[in-house]
Design a protein around this motif. Structure first.
Motif, PDB file in Angstrom:
ATOM      1  N   GLU A  37       0.848  -1.194   0.000  1.00  0.00           N
ATOM      2  CA  GLU A  37       0.000   0.000   0.000  1.00  0.00           C
ATOM      3  C   GLU A  37       0.880   1.239   0.000  1.00  0.00           C
ATOM      4  N   LYS A  38       1.017   1.898   1.124  1.00  0.00           N
ATOM      5  CA  LYS A  38       1.819   3.115   1.218  1.00  0.00           C
ATOM      6  C   LYS A  38       3.306   2.785   1.165  1.00  0.00           C
ATOM      7  N   ALA A  39       4.023   3.505   0.314  1.00  0.00           N
ATOM      8  CA  ALA A  39       5.464   3.288   0.188  1.00  0.00           C
ATOM      9  C   ALA A  39       6.185   3.838   1.411  1.00  0.00           C
ATOM     10  N   PRO A  40       7.165   3.111   1.935  1.00  0.00           N
ATOM     11  CA  PRO A  40       7.964   3.636   3.045  1.00  0.00           C
ATOM     12  C   PRO A  40       8.803   4.827   2.572  1.00  0.00           C
ATOM     13  N   PRO A  41       9.335   5.600   3.497  1.00  0.00           N
ATOM     14  CA  PRO A  41      10.190   6.718   3.084  1.00  0.00           C
ATOM     15  C   PRO A  41      11.413   6.214   2.325  1.00  0.00           C
ATOM     16  N   LEU A  42      11.844   7.027   1.399  1.00  0.00           N
ATOM     17  CA  LEU A  42      13.061   6.734   0.653  1.00  0.00           C
ATOM     18  C   LEU A  42      13.731   8.068   0.346  1.00  0.00           C
ATOM     19  N   THR A  43      14.782   8.347   1.072  1.00  0.00           N
ATOM     20  CA  THR A  43      15.542   9.576   0.857  1.00  0.00           C
ATOM     21  C   THR A  43      17.024   9.257   0.939  1.00  0.00           C
ATOM     22  N   GLY A  44      17.805  10.088   0.295  1.00  0.00           N
ATOM     23  CA  GLY A  44      19.251   9.927   0.373  1.00  0.00           C
ATOM     24  C   GLY A  44      19.946  10.724  -0.700  1.00  0.00           C
ATOM     25  N   ARG A  45      21.240  10.794  -0.582  1.00  0.00           N
ATOM     26  CA  ARG A  45      22.079  11.471  -1.578  1.00  0.00           C
ATOM     27  C   ARG A  45      22.490  10.459  -2.642  1.00  0.00           C
ATOM     28  N   SER A  46      22.308  10.868  -3.882  1.00  0.00           N
ATOM     29  CA  SER A  46      22.774  10.017  -4.971  1.00  0.00           C
ATOM     30  C   SER A  46      24.296  10.072  -5.012  1.00  0.00           C
ATOM     31  N   LEU A  47      24.881   9.181  -5.757  1.00  0.00           N
ATOM     32  CA  LEU A  47      26.333   9.171  -5.921  1.00  0.00           C
ATOM     33  C   LEU A  47      26.826  10.457  -6.580  1.00  0.00           C
ATOM     34  N   LEU A  52      17.700  12.936  -3.154  1.00  0.00           N
ATOM     35  CA  LEU A  52      16.532  12.252  -3.702  1.00  0.00           C
ATOM     36  C   LEU A  52      15.533  12.002  -2.588  1.00  0.00           C
ATOM     37  N   ASP A  53      14.291  12.384  -2.839  1.00  0.00           N
ATOM     38  CA  ASP A  53      13.221  12.228  -1.855  1.00  0.00           C
ATOM     39  C   ASP A  53      11.990  11.690  -2.572  1.00  0.00           C
ATOM     40  N   LEU A  54      11.669  10.433  -2.332  1.00  0.00           N
ATOM     41  CA  LEU A  54      10.548   9.777  -3.011  1.00  0.00           C
ATOM     42  C   LEU A  54       9.261  10.565  -2.842  1.00  0.00           C
ATOM     43  N   GLN A  55       8.990  11.036  -1.634  1.00  0.00           N
ATOM     44  CA  GLN A  55       7.732  11.743  -1.386  1.00  0.00           C
ATOM     45  C   GLN A  55       7.631  12.996  -2.254  1.00  0.00           C
ATOM     46  N   ARG A  56       8.703  13.776  -2.340  1.00  0.00           N
ATOM     47  CA  ARG A  56       8.673  14.976  -3.185  1.00  0.00           C
ATOM     48  C   ARG A  56       8.562  14.608  -4.659  1.00  0.00           C
ATOM     49  N   MET A  57       9.236  13.550  -5.048  1.00  0.00           N
ATOM     50  CA  MET A  57       9.205  13.148  -6.462  1.00  0.00           C
ATOM     51  C   MET A  57       7.818  12.663  -6.881  1.00  0.00           C
ATOM     52  N   THR A  58       7.123  11.947  -6.002  1.00  0.00           N
ATOM     53  CA  THR A  58       5.801  11.432  -6.376  1.00  0.00           C
ATOM     54  C   THR A  58       4.793  12.556  -6.594  1.00  0.00           C
ATOM     55  N   ALA A  59       5.046  13.721  -6.034  1.00  0.00           N
ATOM     56  CA  ALA A  59       4.157  14.865  -6.269  1.00  0.00           C
ATOM     57  C   ALA A  59       4.173  15.260  -7.748  1.00  0.00           C
ATOM     58  N   MET A 137      11.897  -4.059  -9.058  1.00  0.00           N
ATOM     59  CA  MET A 137      11.411  -2.766  -9.493  1.00  0.00           C
ATOM     60  C   MET A 137      10.078  -2.497  -8.807  1.00  0.00           C
ATOM     61  N   VAL A 138       9.964  -1.308  -8.223  1.00  0.00           N
ATOM     62  CA  VAL A 138       8.742  -0.896  -7.543  1.00  0.00           C
ATOM     63  C   VAL A 138       8.286   0.405  -8.193  1.00  0.00           C
ATOM     64  N   ILE A 139       7.022   0.477  -8.568  1.00  0.00           N
ATOM     65  CA  ILE A 139       6.475   1.715  -9.121  1.00  0.00           C
ATOM     66  C   ILE A 139       5.516   2.293  -8.094  1.00  0.00           C
ATOM     67  N   VAL A 140       5.779   3.552  -7.731  1.00  0.00           N
ATOM     68  CA  VAL A 140       4.980   4.267  -6.734  1.00  0.00           C
ATOM     69  C   VAL A 140       4.217   5.371  -7.457  1.00  0.00           C
ATOM     70  N   ASP A 141       2.921   5.481  -7.187  1.00  0.00           N
ATOM     71  CA  ASP A 141       2.099   6.484  -7.871  1.00  0.00           C
ATOM     72  C   ASP A 141       2.218   7.849  -7.196  1.00  0.00           C
ATOM     73  N   SER A 142       1.517   8.839  -7.747  1.00  0.00           N
ATOM     74  CA  SER A 142       1.619  10.213  -7.249  1.00  0.00           C
ATOM     75  C   SER A 142       1.040  10.380  -5.848  1.00  0.00           C
ATOM     76  N   GLY A 143       0.294   9.413  -5.381  1.00  0.00           N
ATOM     77  CA  GLY A 143      -0.235   9.451  -4.015  1.00  0.00           C
ATOM     78  C   GLY A 143       0.693   8.768  -3.016  1.00  0.00           C
ATOM     79  N   GLY A 144       1.833   8.255  -3.497  1.00  0.00           N
ATOM     80  CA  GLY A 144       2.781   7.577  -2.614  1.00  0.00           C
ATOM     81  C   GLY A 144       2.439   6.121  -2.360  1.00  0.00           C
ATOM     82  N   ASN A 145       1.574   5.560  -3.193  1.00  0.00           N
ATOM     83  CA  ASN A 145       1.162   4.162  -3.037  1.00  0.00           C
ATOM     84  C   ASN A 145       1.939   3.252  -3.978  1.00  0.00           C
ATOM     85  N   VAL A 146       2.289   2.081  -3.473  1.00  0.00           N
ATOM     86  CA  VAL A 146       2.954   1.078  -4.308  1.00  0.00           C
ATOM     87  C   VAL A 146       1.924   0.515  -5.266  1.00  0.00           C
ATOM     88  N   ARG A 147       2.185   0.660  -6.567  1.00  0.00           N
ATOM     89  CA  ARG A 147       1.239   0.182  -7.574  1.00  0.00           C
ATOM     90  C   ARG A 147       1.696  -1.096  -8.250  1.00  0.00           C
TER      91      ARG A 147
END
Length: 167
Positions: A37-47, A52-59, A137-147
């Motif tokens: 259902e709801k994707a867990p947080p995913l943040t970090g610095r890329s190489l 990178l912030d999943l929550q901001r990106m899904t917006a 591979m996990v695809i998360v929608d704009s609502g932050g849900n794992v699709r």
């Protein structure tokens, strides 16, 4: 004559059905701990140093999260497809237990893989997502849900279709 054809098709059809059932069961088992259902947080610095912030990106739309490793043979097949998708889709990749940042960077450059990558040398980030197998591979929608969740070999077109069907 018709009965012979039906009899001849029973064995291959039974084999295919059994193979599909076994593959589905193995896939379900491998993905048992991944949130559905709801994707867990995913943040970090890329190489490359990008935050990178999943929550901001899904917006901005769906995000493909690619869990992979330099030592994974299937990843060598899937990674070029993921790299192609970065031109039109948001992608975060997580390099699982693949070495130091310089080793992973060198691998990405050597294999012409331009996707943004968070290094996960101890597997803590991947573990927090319940990832047990590479590639996943996990695809998360704009609502932050794992699709969608896919493990193992897959095609660029299959992932592209899933991304288009999301949102």
């Amino acid at each position: 004559m018709r009965k012979k054809w039906i009899a001849a098709l029973r064995k291959p059809a039974g084999f295919v059905l059994m193979a599909v059932l076994i593959a589905s069961a193995v896939g379900y088992y491998q993905q048992r701990d991944i949130p559905t259902e709801k994707a867990p947080p995913l943040t970090g610095r890329s190489l490359e140093g990008e935050y990178l912030d999943l929550q901001r990106m899904t917006a901005r739309g769906p995000v493909l999260i690619y869990f992979w490793a330099t030592w994974c043979p299937y990843c060598r097949v899937v990674s070029p497809a993921i790299a192609d998708l970065t031109a039109d889709h948001q992608v975060i990749s997580v390099a699982m237990q693949s070495g130091s940042p310089s080793e992973v960077t060198e691998y990405l450059q050597r294999n012409d893989l331009p996707f943004p990558t968070i290094n996960d040398p101890e597997g803590a980030l991947s573990n927090s997502w319940g990832i047990r197998v590479t590639p996943t591979m996990v695809i998360v929608d704009s609502g932050g849900n794992v699709r969608w969740v896919t493990s193992g070999a897959t095609s660029k077109w299959g992932l592209k279709l899933r991304l288009m069907l999301t949102d």
